[in-house]
Design a protein around this motif. Structure first.
Motif, mmCIF file in Angstrom:
data_model
loop_
_atom_site.group_PDB
_atom_site.id
_atom_site.type_symbol
_atom_site.label_atom_id
_atom_site.label_comp_id
_atom_site.label_asym_id
_atom_site.label_seq_id
_atom_site.Cartn_x
_atom_site.Cartn_y
_atom_site.Cartn_z
ATOM 1 N N UNK A 134 0.823 -1.211 0.000
ATOM 2 C CA UNK A 134 0.000 0.000 0.000
ATOM 3 C C UNK A 134 0.859 1.263 0.000
ATOM 4 N N UNK A 135 0.383 2.266 -0.718
ATOM 5 C CA UNK A 135 1.092 3.534 -0.773
ATOM 6 C C UNK A 135 2.131 3.599 -1.865
ATOM 7 N N UNK A 171 24.234 0.506 -9.292
ATOM 8 C CA UNK A 171 23.637 1.450 -8.345
ATOM 9 C C UNK A 171 22.897 0.699 -7.242
ATOM 10 N N UNK A 172 23.407 0.784 -6.037
ATOM 11 C CA UNK A 172 22.779 0.112 -4.892
ATOM 12 C C UNK A 172 21.670 0.997 -4.348
ATOM 13 N N UNK A 173 20.451 0.487 -4.313
ATOM 14 C CA UNK A 173 19.296 1.231 -3.818
ATOM 15 C C UNK A 173 19.249 1.205 -2.290
ATOM 16 N N UNK A 174 19.582 0.051 -1.709
ATOM 17 C CA UNK A 174 19.546 -0.105 -0.255
ATOM 18 C C UNK A 174 20.393 -1.307 0.129
ATOM 19 N N UNK A 190 10.836 2.724 -0.895
ATOM 20 C CA UNK A 190 10.152 4.019 -0.852
ATOM 21 C C UNK A 190 8.958 3.964 -1.802
ATOM 22 N N UNK A 191 8.127 4.997 -1.759
ATOM 23 C CA UNK A 191 6.913 5.016 -2.581
ATOM 24 C C UNK A 191 7.228 5.372 -4.032
ATOM 25 N N UNK A 192 6.470 4.760 -4.940
ATOM 26 C CA UNK A 192 6.553 5.043 -6.370
ATOM 27 C C UNK A 192 5.181 5.495 -6.870
ATOM 28 N N UNK A 193 5.157 6.092 -8.051
ATOM 29 C CA UNK A 193 3.884 6.506 -8.651
ATOM 30 C C UNK A 193 3.034 5.280 -8.957
ATOM 31 N N UNK A 194 1.731 5.497 -8.954
ATOM 32 C CA UNK A 194 0.806 4.398 -9.225
ATOM 33 C C UNK A 194 1.089 3.764 -10.592
ATOM 34 N N UNK A 195 1.105 2.462 -10.621
ATOM 35 C CA UNK A 195 1.327 1.650 -11.827
ATOM 36 C C UNK A 195 2.760 1.704 -12.344
ATOM 37 N N UNK A 222 3.553 -0.812 -8.963
ATOM 38 C CA UNK A 222 3.218 -0.094 -7.737
ATOM 39 C C UNK A 222 1.714 0.170 -7.662
ATOM 40 N N UNK A 223 1.187 0.105 -6.447
ATOM 41 C CA UNK A 223 -0.234 0.370 -6.227
ATOM 42 C C UNK A 223 -0.340 1.545 -5.253
ATOM 43 N N UNK A 224 -0.568 2.728 -5.809
ATOM 44 C CA UNK A 224 -0.652 3.932 -4.970
ATOM 45 C C UNK A 224 -2.046 4.537 -4.977
ATOM 46 N N UNK A 225 -3.016 3.829 -5.544
ATOM 47 C CA UNK A 225 -4.383 4.356 -5.641
ATOM 48 C C UNK A 225 -5.202 3.952 -4.428
ATOM 49 N N UNK A 226 -6.101 4.841 -4.013
ATOM 50 C CA UNK A 226 -7.005 4.527 -2.904
ATOM 51 C C UNK A 226 -8.072 3.547 -3.380
#
Length: 243
Positions: A134-135, A171-174, A190-195, A222-226
């Motif tokens: 989520x998010x 490139x190491x992200x984490x 971290x959060x990404x844009x929806x889809x 990514x799923x950022x939609x309510x």
């Protein structure tokens, strides 16, 4: 039984070539003209393959040592090539020429493009999964099994493709710390844009900076939609009863 012993003896019996075959040279059969096995004190034979332990060639020894030896080296005429990974295994051999089963695990020697020895690698993670959280976040999960590892990892490096479709391993992200005895690991991004579609990878890395080199990847959107309001949801109006 007699047939089995004869087969093992014939491995060293080489009067036609007077012992000057790869196996005969490694075991000193040349000293007896190919008629008998001279290593009465036993010893060790070294074998190798390219790529993996399953590729080891047990028909052609690449090194040998006496019974009292604590180490064995490859013959000078069996050198190493650049950009190649070798897997070595050892068999002990008795005074009659009968060998034991091969050593487990295999010892590894890997060389880079310049011919320099690469450090020992950890095992690669297994069971790698990615799912949307989520998010607009991604949840990564993997398992690390230490059995037969060449070297223990210090941490895990996380990578993604940046939206290109190919994971950027430069490139190491984490990073996620390795814990001795722990098998299951995870990371939430971290959060990404929806889809947004991202391809992810994880590598185990030693304290010396040598990673396992795996190219296993997993992807998700990514799923950022309510959540949508269901069209069948209705509000009920309650009317009070008259006296």
């Amino acid at each position: 039984m007699a047939s089995d012993l004869l087969t093992k003896w014939l491995v060293h019996y080489d009067p036609i070539h007077r012992g000057y075959a790869p196996n005969g040279i490694a075991n000193g059969v040349t000293a007896t003209g190919g008629w008998t096995f001279p290593r009465v004190g036993g010893g060790y034979n070294l074998y190798r393959g390219v790529g993996s332990s399953e590729a080891v060639d047990f028909d052609h020894p690449v090194g040998a040592a006496g019974g009292g030896a604590s180490s064995v080296m490859n013959f000078s005429w069996r050198p190493h090539a650049a950009s190649t990974r070798y897997c070595y295994r050892v068999k002990s051999i008795g005074g009659g020429g009968v060998e034991s089963a091969a050593s487990v695990p295999a010892a590894v020697a890997e060389f880079d493009a310049l011919g320099a020895l690469v450090g020992l690698r950890p095992n690669g993670p297994t069971g790698f999964l990615v799912r949307p959280v989520a998010g607009g976040k991604f949840g990564l999960r993997w398992v690390y099994v230490s059995r037969f590892e060449e070297a223990a990892p210090d941490h895990f490096a996380v990578f993604h493709d940046g939206g290109t479709g190919s994971v950027d391993y430069a490139t190491v992200v984490a990073t996620v710390p390795h814990r001795s005895g722990r098998a299951h690991y995870g990371y939430t991004s971290a959060a990404f844009a929806h889809d947004a579609r991202r391809v992810w990878g994880v590598r185990a890395v030693t304290a010396g900076g040598v990673d396992d080199g795996n190219v296993t990847v997993a992807f998700a959107w990514a799923d950022a939609a309510a959540p949508e309001v269901h069209p069948l949801v209705r509000l009920a109006r309650v009317v009070p009863e008259e006296d």
